[in-house]
Design an enzyme around this catalytic site. Structure first.
Site, PDB file in Angstrom:
ATOM      1  N   ARG A   1       0.816  -1.231   0.000  1.00 48.69           N
ATOM      2  CA  ARG A   1       0.000   0.000   0.000  1.00 48.69           C
ATOM      3  C   ARG A   1       0.842   1.271   0.000  1.00 48.69           C
ATOM      4  O   ARG A   1       0.373   2.328   0.388  1.00 48.69           O
ATOM      5  CB  ARG A   1      -0.976   0.001   1.184  1.00 48.69           C
ATOM      6  CG  ARG A   1      -1.978  -1.137   1.142  1.00 48.69           C
ATOM      7  CD  ARG A   1      -3.028  -0.999   2.230  1.00 48.69           C
ATOM      8  NE  ARG A   1      -4.003  -2.076   2.153  1.00 48.69           N
ATOM      9  CZ  ARG A   1      -3.873  -3.256   2.777  1.00 48.69           C
ATOM     10  NH1 ARG A   1      -2.805  -3.480   3.539  1.00 48.69           N
ATOM     11  NH2 ARG A   1      -4.805  -4.176   2.661  1.00 48.69           N
TER      12      ARG A   1
ATOM     13  N   LYS B   1       1.017  11.226 -10.571  1.00 49.77           N
ATOM     14  CA  LYS B   1       0.131  10.364 -11.347  1.00 49.77           C
ATOM     15  C   LYS B   1       0.905   9.106 -11.742  1.00 49.77           C
ATOM     16  O   LYS B   1       1.991   9.192 -12.309  1.00 49.77           O
ATOM     17  CB  LYS B   1      -0.360  11.068 -12.608  1.00 49.77           C
ATOM     18  CG  LYS B   1      -1.593  11.912 -12.421  1.00 49.77           C
ATOM     19  CD  LYS B   1      -2.120  12.353 -13.776  1.00 49.77           C
ATOM     20  CE  LYS B   1      -3.389  13.151 -13.658  1.00 49.77           C
ATOM     21  NZ  LYS B   1      -3.902  13.563 -14.985  1.00 49.77           N
TER      22      LYS B   1
ATOM     23  N   GLU C   1       4.593  18.497 -24.723  1.00 50.74           N
ATOM     24  CA  GLU C   1       4.195  18.916 -23.382  1.00 50.74           C
ATOM     25  C   GLU C   1       4.756  20.296 -23.032  1.00 50.74           C
ATOM     26  O   GLU C   1       4.101  21.088 -22.352  1.00 50.74           O
ATOM     27  CB  GLU C   1       4.660  17.889 -22.342  1.00 50.74           C
ATOM     28  CG  GLU C   1       3.920  16.564 -22.404  1.00 50.74           C
ATOM     29  CD  GLU C   1       2.481  16.655 -21.914  1.00 50.74           C
ATOM     30  OE1 GLU C   1       2.109  17.668 -21.298  1.00 50.74           O
ATOM     31  OE2 GLU C   1       1.722  15.698 -22.152  1.00 50.74           O
TER      32      GLU C   1
ATOM     33  N   LYS D   1       3.992  22.911 -13.487  1.00 56.39           N
ATOM     34  CA  LYS D   1       3.374  21.675 -13.027  1.00 56.39           C
ATOM     35  C   LYS D   1       3.422  21.582 -11.508  1.00 56.39           C
ATOM     36  O   LYS D   1       2.457  21.148 -10.874  1.00 56.39           O
ATOM     37  CB  LYS D   1       4.056  20.457 -13.648  1.00 56.39           C
ATOM     38  CG  LYS D   1       3.401  19.155 -13.210  1.00 56.39           C
ATOM     39  CD  LYS D   1       3.361  18.103 -14.262  1.00 56.39           C
ATOM     40  CE  LYS D   1       2.383  16.996 -13.867  1.00 56.39           C
ATOM     41  NZ  LYS D   1       2.425  15.852 -14.781  1.00 56.39           N
TER      42      LYS D   1
ATOM     43  N   GLU E   1      -6.579  16.153  -9.013  1.00 51.36           N
ATOM     44  CA  GLU E   1      -7.267  16.586 -10.225  1.00 51.36           C
ATOM     45  C   GLU E   1      -8.753  16.851  -9.981  1.00 51.36           C
ATOM     46  O   GLU E   1      -9.619  16.423 -10.727  1.00 51.36           O
ATOM     47  CB  GLU E   1      -7.095  15.535 -11.331  1.00 51.36           C
ATOM     48  CG  GLU E   1      -7.324  16.090 -12.724  1.00 51.36           C
ATOM     49  CD  GLU E   1      -6.956  15.104 -13.813  1.00 51.36           C
ATOM     50  OE1 GLU E   1      -6.046  15.425 -14.589  1.00 51.36           O
ATOM     51  OE2 GLU E   1      -7.550  14.024 -13.884  1.00 51.36           O
TER      52      GLU E   1
ATOM     53  N   ARG F   1      -5.990  21.258 -11.673  1.00 52.74           N
ATOM     54  CA  ARG F   1      -5.058  20.368 -12.376  1.00 52.74           C
ATOM     55  C   ARG F   1      -5.557  19.959 -13.755  1.00 52.74           C
ATOM     56  O   ARG F   1      -4.776  19.565 -14.617  1.00 52.74           O
ATOM     57  CB  ARG F   1      -4.788  19.126 -11.515  1.00 52.74           C
ATOM     58  CG  ARG F   1      -3.710  18.208 -12.096  1.00 52.74           C
ATOM     59  CD  ARG F   1      -3.261  17.175 -11.083  1.00 52.74           C
ATOM     60  NE  ARG F   1      -2.263  16.289 -11.658  1.00 52.74           N
ATOM     61  CZ  ARG F   1      -1.449  15.529 -10.929  1.00 52.74           C
ATOM     62  NH1 ARG F   1      -1.517  15.557  -9.614  1.00 52.74           N
ATOM     63  NH2 ARG F   1      -0.576  14.739 -11.506  1.00 52.74           N
TER      64      ARG F   1
ATOM     65  N   ASN G   1      -4.443  18.954 -18.844  1.00 54.36           N
ATOM     66  CA  ASN G   1      -4.934  18.036 -19.862  1.00 54.36           C
ATOM     67  C   ASN G   1      -5.170  18.726 -21.206  1.00 54.36           C
ATOM     68  O   ASN G   1      -5.779  18.129 -22.102  1.00 54.36           O
ATOM     69  CB  ASN G   1      -6.238  17.385 -19.388  1.00 54.36           C
ATOM     70  CG  ASN G   1      -6.009  16.442 -18.229  1.00 54.36           C
ATOM     71  OD1 ASN G   1      -5.036  15.704 -18.203  1.00 54.36           O
ATOM     72  ND2 ASN G   1      -6.907  16.478 -17.252  1.00 54.36           N
TER      73      ASN G   1
ATOM     74  N   HIS H   1      -5.026  16.732 -24.382  1.00 49.36           N
ATOM     75  CA  HIS H   1      -4.909  15.320 -24.037  1.00 49.36           C
ATOM     76  C   HIS H   1      -6.157  14.495 -24.329  1.00 49.36           C
ATOM     77  O   HIS H   1      -6.056  13.278 -24.502  1.00 49.36           O
ATOM     78  CB  HIS H   1      -4.536  15.168 -22.563  1.00 49.36           C
ATOM     79  CG  HIS H   1      -3.101  15.470 -22.282  1.00 49.36           C
ATOM     80  ND1 HIS H   1      -2.519  16.678 -22.592  1.00 49.36           N
ATOM     81  CD2 HIS H   1      -2.113  14.716 -21.736  1.00 49.36           C
ATOM     82  CE1 HIS H   1      -1.249  16.653 -22.239  1.00 49.36           C
ATOM     83  NE2 HIS H   1      -0.982  15.471 -21.724  1.00 49.36           N
TER      84      HIS H   1
ATOM     85  N   HIS I   1      -5.021  11.415 -26.294  1.00 52.24           N
ATOM     86  CA  HIS I   1      -5.057  10.039 -25.791  1.00 52.24           C
ATOM     87  C   HIS I   1      -5.847   9.134 -26.735  1.00 52.24           C
ATOM     88  O   HIS I   1      -5.508   7.961 -26.911  1.00 52.24           O
ATOM     89  CB  HIS I   1      -5.667   9.994 -24.400  1.00 52.24           C
ATOM     90  CG  HIS I   1      -4.717  10.401 -23.316  1.00 52.24           C
ATOM     91  ND1 HIS I   1      -5.122  10.677 -22.031  1.00 52.24           N
ATOM     92  CD2 HIS I   1      -3.369  10.568 -23.322  1.00 52.24           C
ATOM     93  CE1 HIS I   1      -4.072  11.000 -21.301  1.00 52.24           C
ATOM     94  NE2 HIS I   1      -3.009  10.952 -22.064  1.00 52.24           N
TER      95      HIS I   1
ATOM     96  N   HIS J   1       3.802  10.164 -27.313  1.00 48.51           N
ATOM     97  CA  HIS J   1       2.779  10.934 -26.609  1.00 48.51           C
ATOM     98  C   HIS J   1       2.762  12.393 -27.055  1.00 48.51           C
ATOM     99  O   HIS J   1       1.699  12.973 -27.295  1.00 48.51           O
ATOM    100  CB  HIS J   1       3.044  10.838 -25.104  1.00 48.51           C
ATOM    101  CG  HIS J   1       2.120  11.651 -24.264  1.00 48.51           C
ATOM    102  ND1 HIS J   1       0.783  11.340 -24.087  1.00 48.51           N
ATOM    103  CD2 HIS J   1       2.337  12.783 -23.540  1.00 48.51           C
ATOM    104  CE1 HIS J   1       0.224  12.230 -23.303  1.00 48.51           C
ATOM    105  NE2 HIS J   1       1.132  13.120 -22.942  1.00 48.51           N
TER     106      HIS J   1
END
Length: 357
Positions: free
Chosen positions: A118, A140, A182, A224, A234, A238, A242, A245, A249, A261
């Protein structure tokens, strides 16, 4: 050479160290309590990972986990392999995982660290521009499934990040340019200086040895760090990260994750800009600026016109959607991002026609 320290605030603050030749700072981030360290790396960094291991042996028991590069590594079977290595070596909660590679490697290493017992200590050492300005920072982590990209994952803050610009040595220029997808995103959503540097001299801007390059990396990381420090999970702010994105994606999925990417995000940004223009938010000038900057970086700005139905179905499964309602980050102007919620599908299709080739 000097080292720049950028702090990511929040409930679990950590530092991002930026400089050249600073991998020797890794033991500081691993800390004195760990006994075992797992270095997750791609095949292309096998020799460097072995050298990194040698630098740590004596202080820690160090294991290497070589995983497939790029999106091929972001599978549950790969994470399970890492768990197996850790289990056989009796990793405990005080031990550590190091992600040494590009954005896909740091995503997987982060997911492995977040899920083992965990959560154990995680240090990210990104070795690509994309990893440095995006994937390794912000907590992330994730893997892909047959249904889409990054649908399984966790928010998990690292103990620290080392951005050693010297690790970019040996990367192809195409790899560097892909990472600029990016970087340009940060320019459009928050920091116009990035766009100005690229427009002033694209060759200097994309030279990983130049001070202009380092300046853009640091600006990107600061943006960032500020955003994720305020909104780790998010829930609001945040989402601006995106930009480009949602469609990007979908393009990656349609291309079976064979595209870089940054290239997919470049197309996604032009699409988002066209959405902004069609909704009356964004001027022709700013849309054209998207196209000219991305073209100067040899990044794509269009996609085959006949692929719309596939892309739309993938976007509806996007993790940023709310129920059946699609959400897009668009711009009112440079550095003025906002959210477009539930746009009519006819509008989405009209914007796609503007990028169709």
């Amino acid at each position: 050479m000097s080292t720049t320290t950028i702090t990511v605030s929040g409930t679990e603050p950590y530092d991002v160290l930026v400089g050249r030749g600073i991998l020797d700072r890794l033991p500081e981030l691993i800390g004195p309590n760990a006994q075992k360290v797992l270095i997750v790396h791609p095949p292309t960094l096998g020799a460097r990972a072995a050298a990194l291991r040698e630098s740590l042996v004596g202080d820690y028991e160090v294991l290497l986990a070589e995983i497939p590069d790029a999106e091929a590594g972001k599978r549950v079977e790969v994470a399970a392999f890492c768990w197996q290595v850790m289990g056989q070596a009796d990793f405990t909660r005080t031990d550590a995982v190091v992600g040494f590679g590009g954005g896909s490697v740091t995503d997987v290493a982060g997911f492995v660290a977040a899920t083992w017992l965990r959560g154990i200590r995680l240090i990210q050492l990104p070795t690509t521009l994309l990893g440095m300005v995006d994937a390794a920072i912000g907590g992330k982590t994730g893997i892909n499934t047959a249904e889409g990209k990054n649908l399984v994952g966790a928010f998990y803050a690292p103990a620290g990040v080392i951005v050693d610009l010297d690790t970019l040595t040996g990367l192809s220029q195409m790899e560097i340019l892909a990472g600029f997808g990016e970087v340009v995103k940060y320019g459009f959503i928050a920091e116009p200086e990035i766009l100005d540097i690229i427009e002033r001299d694209v060759d200097v801007a994309t030279d990983s040895q130049s001070e202009e390059f380092r300046r853009m990396v640091e600006l990107s990381i600061r943006i960032k760090a500020r955003v994720v420090g305020e909104d780790f999970r998010e829930a609001g702010l945040r989402e601006i990260l995106n930009y480009g994105h949602t469609l990007g994606h979908a393009v990656e999925y349609a291309e079976r994750f064979q595209w870089r990417h940054g290239a997919a995000v470049a197309i996604g940004m032009v699409y988002a800009a066209e959405l902004g223009r069609l909704t009356g938010r964004l001027s022709d000038e700013v849309v054209d600026r998207h196209r000219s900057i991305l073209t100067s970086l040899q990044l794509p700005i269009g996609y085959p016109a006949g692929r719309w139905s596939t892309l739309l179905s993938v976007m509806k499964r996007d993790k940023k959607a709310r129920g059946s309602m699609l959400r897009f980050i668009v711009l009112d102007d440079v550095a003025k991002p906002t959210t477009l919620t539930g746009p009519d599908e006819s509008l989405l299709f009209a914007a796609y026609q503007e990028i169709g080739i």
